[in-house]
Design a protein around this motif. Structure first.
Motif, PDB file in Angstrom:
ATOM      1  N   ILE A  15       0.819  -1.209   0.000  1.00  0.00           N
ATOM      2  CA  ILE A  15       0.000   0.000   0.000  1.00  0.00           C
ATOM      3  C   ILE A  15       0.853   1.259   0.000  1.00  0.00           C
ATOM      4  O   ILE A  15       0.666   2.160  -0.829  1.00  0.00           O
ATOM      5  CB  ILE A  15      -0.960  -0.013   1.207  1.00  0.00           C
ATOM      6  N   ARG A  16       1.787   1.333   0.915  1.00  0.00           N
ATOM      7  CA  ARG A  16       2.564   2.579   1.056  1.00  0.00           C
ATOM      8  C   ARG A  16       3.493   2.801  -0.134  1.00  0.00           C
ATOM      9  O   ARG A  16       3.725   3.947  -0.523  1.00  0.00           O
ATOM     10  CB  ARG A  16       3.327   2.564   2.375  1.00  0.00           C
ATOM     11  N   THR A  17       3.976   1.715  -0.722  1.00  0.00           N
ATOM     12  CA  THR A  17       4.819   1.857  -1.911  1.00  0.00           C
ATOM     13  C   THR A  17       4.005   2.419  -3.076  1.00  0.00           C
ATOM     14  O   THR A  17       4.431   3.365  -3.752  1.00  0.00           O
ATOM     15  CB  THR A  17       5.422   0.495  -2.307  1.00  0.00           C
ATOM     16  N   ALA A  18       2.816   1.852  -3.306  1.00  0.00           N
ATOM     17  CA  ALA A  18       1.979   2.301  -4.419  1.00  0.00           C
ATOM     18  C   ALA A  18       1.495   3.733  -4.219  1.00  0.00           C
ATOM     19  O   ALA A  18       1.463   4.533  -5.169  1.00  0.00           O
ATOM     20  CB  ALA A  18       0.782   1.362  -4.583  1.00  0.00           C
ATOM     21  N   VAL A  19       1.117   4.084  -3.002  1.00  0.00           N
ATOM     22  CA  VAL A  19       0.635   5.437  -2.715  1.00  0.00           C
ATOM     23  C   VAL A  19       1.762   6.462  -2.875  1.00  0.00           C
ATOM     24  O   VAL A  19       1.557   7.553  -3.424  1.00  0.00           O
ATOM     25  CB  VAL A  19       0.028   5.509  -1.295  1.00  0.00           C
ATOM     26  N   LYS A  20       2.959   6.102  -2.434  1.00  0.00           N
ATOM     27  CA  LYS A  20       4.102   7.010  -2.564  1.00  0.00           C
ATOM     28  C   LYS A  20       4.425   7.257  -4.030  1.00  0.00           C
ATOM     29  O   LYS A  20       4.660   8.404  -4.445  1.00  0.00           O
ATOM     30  CB  LYS A  20       5.315   6.424  -1.854  1.00  0.00           C
ATOM     31  N   GLU A  21       4.409   6.193  -4.831  1.00  0.00           N
ATOM     32  CA  GLU A  21       4.721   6.332  -6.256  1.00  0.00           C
ATOM     33  C   GLU A  21       3.675   7.157  -6.992  1.00  0.00           C
ATOM     34  O   GLU A  21       3.985   7.897  -7.925  1.00  0.00           O
ATOM     35  CB  GLU A  21       4.841   4.948  -6.896  1.00  0.00           C
ATOM     36  N   ALA A  22       2.401   7.051  -6.562  1.00  0.00           N
ATOM     37  CA  ALA A  22       1.311   7.767  -7.226  1.00  0.00           C
ATOM     38  C   ALA A  22       1.123   9.179  -6.678  1.00  0.00           C
ATOM     39  O   ALA A  22       0.379   9.976  -7.246  1.00  0.00           O
ATOM     40  CB  ALA A  22       0.010   6.985  -7.090  1.00  0.00           C
ATOM     41  N   PRO A  81      -2.347  -5.657  -5.929  1.00  0.00           N
ATOM     42  CA  PRO A  81      -3.021  -6.953  -6.155  1.00  0.00           C
ATOM     43  C   PRO A  81      -3.348  -7.704  -4.873  1.00  0.00           C
ATOM     44  O   PRO A  81      -4.365  -8.414  -4.814  1.00  0.00           O
ATOM     45  CB  PRO A  81      -2.015  -7.731  -7.010  1.00  0.00           C
ATOM     46  N   LEU A  82      -2.525  -7.578  -3.848  1.00  0.00           N
ATOM     47  CA  LEU A  82      -2.796  -8.279  -2.593  1.00  0.00           C
ATOM     48  C   LEU A  82      -4.032  -7.685  -1.917  1.00  0.00           C
ATOM     49  O   LEU A  82      -4.882  -8.424  -1.410  1.00  0.00           O
ATOM     50  CB  LEU A  82      -1.590  -8.195  -1.661  1.00  0.00           C
ATOM     51  N   VAL A  83      -4.146  -6.362  -1.928  1.00  0.00           N
ATOM     52  CA  VAL A  83      -5.328  -5.707  -1.348  1.00  0.00           C
ATOM     53  C   VAL A  83      -6.588  -6.185  -2.063  1.00  0.00           C
ATOM     54  O   VAL A  83      -7.585  -6.541  -1.428  1.00  0.00           O
ATOM     55  CB  VAL A  83      -5.212  -4.174  -1.449  1.00  0.00           C
ATOM     56  N   LYS A  84      -6.531  -6.211  -3.388  1.00  0.00           N
ATOM     57  CA  LYS A  84      -7.685  -6.649  -4.163  1.00  0.00           C
ATOM     58  C   LYS A  84      -8.052  -8.093  -3.839  1.00  0.00           C
ATOM     59  O   LYS A  84      -9.238  -8.430  -3.668  1.00  0.00           O
ATOM     60  CB  LYS A  84      -7.401  -6.498  -5.662  1.00  0.00           C
ATOM     61  N   ILE A 138     -18.726  -1.149  -4.244  1.00  0.00           N
ATOM     62  CA  ILE A 138     -18.517  -1.858  -2.981  1.00  0.00           C
ATOM     63  C   ILE A 138     -17.113  -2.467  -2.922  1.00  0.00           C
ATOM     64  O   ILE A 138     -16.436  -2.399  -1.896  1.00  0.00           O
ATOM     65  CB  ILE A 138     -19.582  -2.956  -2.785  1.00  0.00           C
ATOM     66  N   VAL A 139     -16.660  -3.038  -4.029  1.00  0.00           N
ATOM     67  CA  VAL A 139     -15.302  -3.591  -4.074  1.00  0.00           C
ATOM     68  C   VAL A 139     -14.272  -2.478  -3.872  1.00  0.00           C
ATOM     69  O   VAL A 139     -13.303  -2.635  -3.111  1.00  0.00           O
ATOM     70  CB  VAL A 139     -15.047  -4.332  -5.402  1.00  0.00           C
ATOM     71  N   LEU A 140     -14.484  -1.350  -4.531  1.00  0.00           N
ATOM     72  CA  LEU A 140     -13.563  -0.219  -4.373  1.00  0.00           C
ATOM     73  C   LEU A 140     -13.528   0.260  -2.932  1.00  0.00           C
ATOM     74  O   LEU A 140     -12.445   0.532  -2.379  1.00  0.00           O
ATOM     75  CB  LEU A 140     -13.981   0.931  -5.292  1.00  0.00           C
ATOM     76  N   LEU A 141     -14.684   0.364  -2.291  1.00  0.00           N
ATOM     77  CA  LEU A 141     -14.719   0.834  -0.902  1.00  0.00           C
ATOM     78  C   LEU A 141     -14.016  -0.138   0.032  1.00  0.00           C
ATOM     79  O   LEU A 141     -13.357   0.281   0.990  1.00  0.00           O
ATOM     80  CB  LEU A 141     -16.178   1.038  -0.457  1.00  0.00           C
ATOM     81  N   GLY A 142     -14.150  -1.432  -0.242  1.00  0.00           N
ATOM     82  CA  GLY A 142     -13.415  -2.408   0.550  1.00  0.00           C
ATOM     83  C   GLY A 142     -11.916  -2.211   0.410  1.00  0.00           C
ATOM     84  O   GLY A 142     -11.161  -2.245   1.405  1.00  0.00           O
ATOM     85  N   ARG A 143     -11.463  -1.997  -0.804  1.00  0.00           N
ATOM     86  CA  ARG A 143     -10.033  -1.763  -1.037  1.00  0.00           C
ATOM     87  C   ARG A 143      -9.594  -0.458  -0.387  1.00  0.00           C
ATOM     88  O   ARG A 143      -8.509  -0.374   0.213  1.00  0.00           O
ATOM     89  CB  ARG A 143      -9.757  -1.755  -2.546  1.00  0.00           C
ATOM     90  N   LEU A 144     -10.441   0.572  -0.473  1.00  0.00           N
ATOM     91  CA  LEU A 144     -10.117   1.858   0.152  1.00  0.00           C
ATOM     92  C   LEU A 144     -10.015   1.734   1.670  1.00  0.00           C
ATOM     93  O   LEU A 144      -9.144   2.355   2.295  1.00  0.00           O
ATOM     94  CB  LEU A 144     -11.192   2.892  -0.193  1.00  0.00           C
ATOM     95  N   LEU A 145     -10.915   0.942   2.275  1.00  0.00           N
ATOM     96  CA  LEU A 145     -10.865   0.745   3.717  1.00  0.00           C
ATOM     97  C   LEU A 145      -9.527   0.138   4.130  1.00  0.00           C
ATOM     98  O   LEU A 145      -8.890   0.596   5.096  1.00  0.00           O
ATOM     99  CB  LEU A 145     -12.010  -0.170   4.152  1.00  0.00           C
ATOM    100  N   VAL A 146      -9.071  -0.866   3.386  1.00  0.00           N
ATOM    101  CA  VAL A 146      -7.786  -1.504   3.698  1.00  0.00           C
ATOM    102  C   VAL A 146      -6.641  -0.514   3.493  1.00  0.00           C
ATOM    103  O   VAL A 146      -5.727  -0.412   4.325  1.00  0.00           O
ATOM    104  CB  VAL A 146      -7.579  -2.759   2.828  1.00  0.00           C
ATOM    105  N   VAL A 147      -6.684   0.237   2.405  1.00  0.00           N
ATOM    106  CA  VAL A 147      -5.620   1.199   2.100  1.00  0.00           C
ATOM    107  C   VAL A 147      -5.539   2.276   3.173  1.00  0.00           C
ATOM    108  O   VAL A 147      -4.461   2.558   3.722  1.00  0.00           O
ATOM    109  CB  VAL A 147      -5.851   1.843   0.712  1.00  0.00           C
ATOM    110  N   GLU A 148      -6.665   2.898   3.482  1.00  0.00           N
ATOM    111  CA  GLU A 148      -6.666   3.972   4.481  1.00  0.00           C
ATOM    112  C   GLU A 148      -6.243   3.443   5.848  1.00  0.00           C
ATOM    113  O   GLU A 148      -5.557   4.143   6.607  1.00  0.00           O
ATOM    114  CB  GLU A 148      -8.058   4.610   4.561  1.00  0.00           C
ATOM    115  N   PHE A 149      -6.637   2.220   6.156  1.00  0.00           N
ATOM    116  CA  PHE A 149      -6.267   1.646   7.446  1.00  0.00           C
ATOM    117  C   PHE A 149      -4.755   1.488   7.569  1.00  0.00           C
ATOM    118  O   PHE A 149      -4.145   1.935   8.545  1.00  0.00           O
ATOM    119  CB  PHE A 149      -6.950   0.283   7.627  1.00  0.00           C
ATOM    120  N   PHE A 150      -4.140   0.883   6.549  1.00  0.00           N
ATOM    121  CA  PHE A 150      -2.707   0.601   6.658  1.00  0.00           C
ATOM    122  C   PHE A 150      -1.827   1.785   6.264  1.00  0.00           C
ATOM    123  O   PHE A 150      -0.609   1.709   6.389  1.00  0.00           O
ATOM    124  CB  PHE A 150      -2.356  -0.655   5.859  1.00  0.00           C
TER     125      PHE A 150
END
Length: 491
Positions: A327-334, A346-349, A450-462
């Motif tokens: 998560i943090r690697t992808a967010v930093k790059e973007a 892919p792991l989050v998904k 709903i799938v996006l929100l699930g992924r967002l919940l994991v991303v924001e959490f970590f």
């Protein structure tokens, strides 16, 4: 790594067909027992003697078949017909989505239809058949609205979830534990209300801070025929008489529901204007969006979000560390939490899809056969006759051991890489995960959201925390999750 070819089974049959050639024809095993009494007995087994999972699993084992006959709740007098053909395997299950062969009109979760009074006297889109022109109009409005609002998903969710984390940390600090479910419910309701109501905070409307409680009560009264409270001091026969024998009346929630309606009606001018252009009355459109937001979306998120935290929490620090890194690697790059960043996780998904496989928010699907149908499982083919009810129990179908290796276990890597081929056996949205909802089907219009929100919940959490500990139990709908500790991000 678990995302290798030996982590799952590959089967060659194509599930888009309702029949598979060269399989023997068999009679559907099972029966319905003595008229009336058989339905009551099966209802008691479902609610009190076995529970839903064991109810279907024991009959599958008894008949040595994943397709069998039985009664399902609620039966007399809530539903005209309790006699169904049950499907609990991954191969036969997609017949439930084939609208050329089955009809879902008047069926949403079970074999009964709640009173239109709960929806302003209207038969909302969820209960309409796919051949009804109004279904096409309303679902088209849902899909176009979600498309128009797509750029608001991330910013609104981020705003709402920030308050949730503040509350979570405060309660954990003050009490030593923090009960996640009510905070998750507040997050879900606030997000959905802001999304459809032009960014307005529900607290500033007629529902005040009671939005989630109002929706919970409204949904409960409609789903009561499928729910058991599990209260030890209430005799089973008394609960069965009150909850399962007759529909619960709308007047018990009428006042609160009116507040909910007023809040939406006065806050979603743009959507209602668009509905009028399509020939839909503003009042009818509003009740449909309340059902979409409150029953479909909020109701699903109420089960999904705690389940997601449950499975990640019980997987422990090893998975947490991997998620943090991805998560943090992808967010930093973007340069921030963006759709492009999320697409590189892919792991989050996979974790989100595995949660939806393990704990599908809507466990039951009911349809009526439009004609005689040949349906096949792994071993045989069966004839289902015209007008028979077909009932799918999804928690077993998505744990089909002939499709998924170690199907009863949560595998966070299951849908990574080559494992994505198995997504066509994930059915939580009333359709295959590889399909997209259209105006001509009954697949959830908010599937991708709903799938996006699930992924967002994991991303924001970590992005905020390195690891955490929880304890969990069962609720009427889904899992009860309590945080025991949170470790804030150290990098």
């Amino acid at each position: 790594m678990a995302n290798t070819k030996d982590s799952y089974h590959i089967i060659t049959m194509d599930t888009k067909e309702s029949s598979i050639p060269n399989l023997p024809m068999k009679e559907i095993p099972g029966d319905y027992g003595v008229p009336f009494l058989g339905a009551i007995k099966d209802r008691y087994d479902f609610h009190y003697n076995q529970g839903a999972d064991e109810f279907f699993r024991s009959r599958m084992e008894k008949h040595d078949s994943t397709i069998f006959r039985t009664n399902v709740p609620p039966g007399p007098f809530n539903a005209r017909n309790s006699k169904v053909v049950v499907l609990v395997d991954a191969v036969s299950y997609p017949i439930l989505f084939d609208n050329s062969q089955v009809d879902k009109e008047n069926y949403f979760e079970g074999t009964f239809m709640s009173s239109p009074s709960f929806n302003g006297g209207y038969k909302v889109c969820g209960f309409l058949g796919t051949t009804d022109p109004k279904h096409t109009t309303l679902k088209g409005l849902f899909l176009s609205t979600l498309t128009r609002l797509h750029d608001k998903f991330i910013p609104i969710f981020t705003t709402s979830i920030t308050q949730m984390f503040t509350s979570l940390e405060k309660e954990l600090s003050e009490k030593g534990t923090s009960y996640f479910n009510p905070m998750s419910d507040n997050l879900s309701f606030e997000f959905l209300f802001r999304l459809f109501c032009e960014g307005k905070n529900p607290v500033d409307t007629s529902v005040g801070t009671n939005g989630p409680k109002i929706v919970d009560k409204w949904v409960f009264l409609q789903l009561a025929p499928l729910i058991s409270l599990g209260l030890k001091f209430v005799p089973n026969f008394l609960e069965d008489l009150v909850l399962h024998t007759f529909p619960l009346p709308y007047f018990l929630v009428k006042g609160d529901h009116q507040k909910l309606y007023n809040a939406f009606y006065n806050s979603m001018k743009d959507i209602l204007d668009e509905a009028e252009k399509l020939g839909v009355k503003r009042e009818e459109a509003c009740h449909n969006f309340i059902f979409l937001a409150g029953f479909n979306s909020y109701g699903g998120m109420k089960v999904f979000f705690p389940s997601l935290i449950k499975w990640i929490g019980t997987s422990g620090p090893t998975l947490h560390t991997r998620l943090v890194k991805e998560i943090r690697t992808a967010v930093k790059e973007a340069g921030g939490v963006t759709l492009s960043a999320i697409d590189k996780m892919p792991l989050v998904k996979s974790v989100v899809y595995e949660t939806l496989r393990m704990d599908p928010p809507v466990p039951f699907q009911t349809v009526k056969a439009r004609k005689n149908i040949i349906v096949s499982n792994h071993e045989a083919s069966f004839l289902i006759k015209k007008d028979e009810l077909i009932f799918g129990y999804q928690p077993l179908a998505t744990k089909d051991s002939k499709v998924f290796k170690n199907a009863e276990e949560f595998n966070p890597d299951r849908f990574v890489g080559y494992g994505e081929k198995l997504l066509k056996y994930v059915y939580w949205s009333n359709g295959k995960e590889t399909d997209n909802p259209t105006v001509n089907d009954k697949q959830c219009p908010g599937k991708d959201l709903i799938v996006l929100l699930g992924r967002l919940l994991v991303v924001e959490f970590f992005m905020r925390y390195d690891t955490f500990e929880i304890e969990f139990g069962k609720l009427l709908l889904g899992s009860k999750v309590t945080f025991k500790s949170l470790t804030k991000a150290t990098s």
